[in-house]
Motif scaffolding. Structure first.
Motif, PDB file in Angstrom:
ATOM      1  N   UNK A 196       0.841  -1.193   0.000  1.00 20.92           N
ATOM      2  CA  UNK A 196       0.000   0.000   0.000  1.00 20.92           C
ATOM      3  C   UNK A 196       0.875   1.241   0.000  1.00 20.92           C
ATOM      4  N   UNK A 197       0.403   2.248  -0.724  1.00 21.35           N
ATOM      5  CA  UNK A 197       1.077   3.543  -0.759  1.00 21.35           C
ATOM      6  C   UNK A 197       0.068   4.617  -0.370  1.00 21.35           C
ATOM      7  N   UNK A 198       0.546   5.603   0.384  1.00 17.10           N
ATOM      8  CA  UNK A 198      -0.297   6.722   0.800  1.00 17.10           C
ATOM      9  C   UNK A 198       0.247   7.977   0.143  1.00 17.10           C
ATOM     10  N   UNK A 227      -0.569  12.211  -0.648  1.00 18.16           N
ATOM     11  CA  UNK A 227      -1.332  13.402  -0.277  1.00 18.16           C
ATOM     12  C   UNK A 227      -0.977  14.501  -1.264  1.00 18.16           C
ATOM     13  N   UNK A 228      -1.986  15.214  -1.725  1.00 16.80           N
ATOM     14  CA  UNK A 228      -1.700  16.305  -2.657  1.00 16.80           C
ATOM     15  C   UNK A 228      -1.625  17.630  -1.902  1.00 16.80           C
ATOM     16  N   UNK A 229      -1.424  18.709  -2.625  1.00 11.55           N
ATOM     17  CA  UNK A 229      -1.257  20.036  -2.018  1.00 11.55           C
ATOM     18  C   UNK A 229      -2.474  20.492  -1.217  1.00 11.55           C
ATOM     19  N   UNK A 230      -3.658  19.968  -1.539  1.00  5.81           N
ATOM     20  CA  UNK A 230      -4.867  20.352  -0.810  1.00  5.81           C
ATOM     21  C   UNK A 230      -4.978  19.630   0.534  1.00  5.81           C
ATOM     22  N   UNK A 231      -4.152  18.579   0.739  1.00  8.26           N
ATOM     23  CA  UNK A 231      -4.192  17.819   1.974  1.00  8.26           C
ATOM     24  C   UNK A 231      -5.039  16.563   1.890  1.00  8.26           C
ATOM     25  N   UNK A 232      -5.687  16.310   0.753  1.00  7.14           N
ATOM     26  CA  UNK A 232      -6.481  15.093   0.559  1.00  7.14           C
ATOM     27  C   UNK A 232      -5.540  13.888   0.484  1.00  7.14           C
ATOM     28  N   UNK A 233      -5.974  12.760   1.029  1.00  7.70           N
ATOM     29  CA  UNK A 233      -5.151  11.551   1.039  1.00  7.70           C
ATOM     30  C   UNK A 233      -5.798  10.471   0.191  1.00  7.70           C
ATOM     31  N   UNK A 234      -4.961   9.775  -0.586  1.00  8.06           N
ATOM     32  CA  UNK A 234      -5.363   8.577  -1.303  1.00  8.06           C
ATOM     33  C   UNK A 234      -4.500   7.433  -0.823  1.00  8.06           C
ATOM     34  N   UNK A 235      -5.142   6.313  -0.479  1.00  8.79           N
ATOM     35  CA  UNK A 235      -4.425   5.090  -0.107  1.00  8.79           C
ATOM     36  C   UNK A 235      -4.628   4.119  -1.251  1.00  8.79           C
ATOM     37  N   UNK A 236      -3.544   3.724  -1.880  1.00  9.64           N
ATOM     38  CA  UNK A 236      -3.591   2.853  -3.054  1.00  9.64           C
ATOM     39  C   UNK A 236      -3.078   1.469  -2.695  1.00  9.64           C
ATOM     40  N   UNK A 237      -3.901   0.446  -2.960  1.00  7.43           N
ATOM     41  CA  UNK A 237      -3.465  -0.935  -2.806  1.00  7.43           C
ATOM     42  C   UNK A 237      -2.765  -1.335  -4.094  1.00  7.43           C
ATOM     43  N   UNK A 238      -1.483  -1.630  -4.006  1.00  2.00           N
ATOM     44  CA  UNK A 238      -0.686  -1.968  -5.184  1.00  2.00           C
ATOM     45  C   UNK A 238      -1.154  -3.298  -5.773  1.00  2.00           C
ATOM     46  N   UNK A 239      -1.599  -4.231  -4.922  1.00  2.00           N
ATOM     47  CA  UNK A 239      -1.993  -5.562  -5.380  1.00  2.00           C
ATOM     48  C   UNK A 239      -3.247  -5.558  -6.254  1.00  2.00           C
ATOM     49  N   UNK A 240      -4.309  -4.844  -5.805  1.00  2.00           N
ATOM     50  CA  UNK A 240      -5.570  -4.916  -6.541  1.00  2.00           C
ATOM     51  C   UNK A 240      -6.046  -3.575  -7.104  1.00  2.00           C
ATOM     52  N   UNK A 241      -5.268  -2.513  -6.884  1.00  2.00           N
ATOM     53  CA  UNK A 241      -5.628  -1.207  -7.422  1.00  2.00           C
ATOM     54  C   UNK A 241      -6.721  -0.491  -6.656  1.00  2.00           C
ATOM     55  N   UNK A 242      -7.183  -1.059  -5.534  1.00  2.00           N
ATOM     56  CA  UNK A 242      -8.226  -0.404  -4.734  1.00  2.00           C
ATOM     57  C   UNK A 242      -7.702   0.943  -4.232  1.00  2.00           C
ATOM     58  N   UNK A 243      -8.567   1.946  -4.315  1.00  2.00           N
ATOM     59  CA  UNK A 243      -8.210   3.292  -3.890  1.00  2.00           C
ATOM     60  C   UNK A 243      -9.175   3.745  -2.805  1.00  2.00           C
TER      61      UNK A 243
END
Length: 176
Positions: free
Chosen positions: A15-17, A19-35
């Motif tokens: 998993x990778x976390x 964050x963009x400049x607005x402070x929003x976070x996306x958690x990406x599962x590398x195995x299945x692409x779930x966001x």
């Protein structure tokens, strides 16, 4: 997601976390692409090694523990001062440090709270962990501080005449 500001990886890199400049976070599962999107204005992010929990600090200085594997409610701890460090360890400990030099181990279960706190002479922003010798090296702009990881007692402090801009500890030079 725009340009990534912060990145945190799970220990197994599944998993990778981001964050963009607005402070929003996306958690990406590398195995299945779930966001998983976590809305808010976050300034610090740390993903637990098992990838099941995410620690974040919001712009209002509140610490949040998000469960990524269930629909559990987010645990919140109000902090008095802005953070400089937020870090999970391999053993599952969560450490936090703020701008006035407070360094703390945070319990995440059953309640979110500071369980061990030490007031340091210098604020720190980086932590290096040696679990074999139960030592922590804390790095700030002005000093490196060696702590006992069980008691959080200061073993030694090495002040720097110049500003410390980066640090790295090699396995061969592990702490005494």
């Amino acid at each position: 997601l725009g340009q990534a500001k912060l990145v945190s990886w799970s220990a197994d890199s599944s998993k990778a976390v981001l964050s963009d400049e607005s402070g929003k976070i996306d958690v990406l599962s590398v195995d299945d692409g779930e966001l998983i999107e976590i809305s808010g204005k976050w300034i610090h992010v740390s993903l637990s090694n098992d990838g099941k929990r995410l620690a974040t600090i919001a712009t209002n200085n509140s610490l949040h523990i998000h469960s990524l594997s269930s629909e559990q409610p987010t645990d919140v701890l109000e902090l008095e001062y802005p953070a400089r460090l937020l870090k999970w360890t391999e053993g599952g400990d969560l450490y936090y440090s703020n701008i006035i030099g407070e360094f703390a181990r945070i319990a995440t279960k059953p309640d979110l709270k500071k369980v061990k706190v030490v007031q340091l002479e210098y604020p720190v922003s980086t932590i290096h962990i040696n679990s074999v010798k139960n030592r922590l090296i804390l790095i700030g702009n002005d000093a490196a501080i060696l702590l006992d990881s069980n008691t959080l007692s200061v073993i030694s402090t090495q002040e720097s005449k110049d500003r410390i801009i980066a640090s790295k500890v090699s396995p061969e030079s592990i702490l005494i």
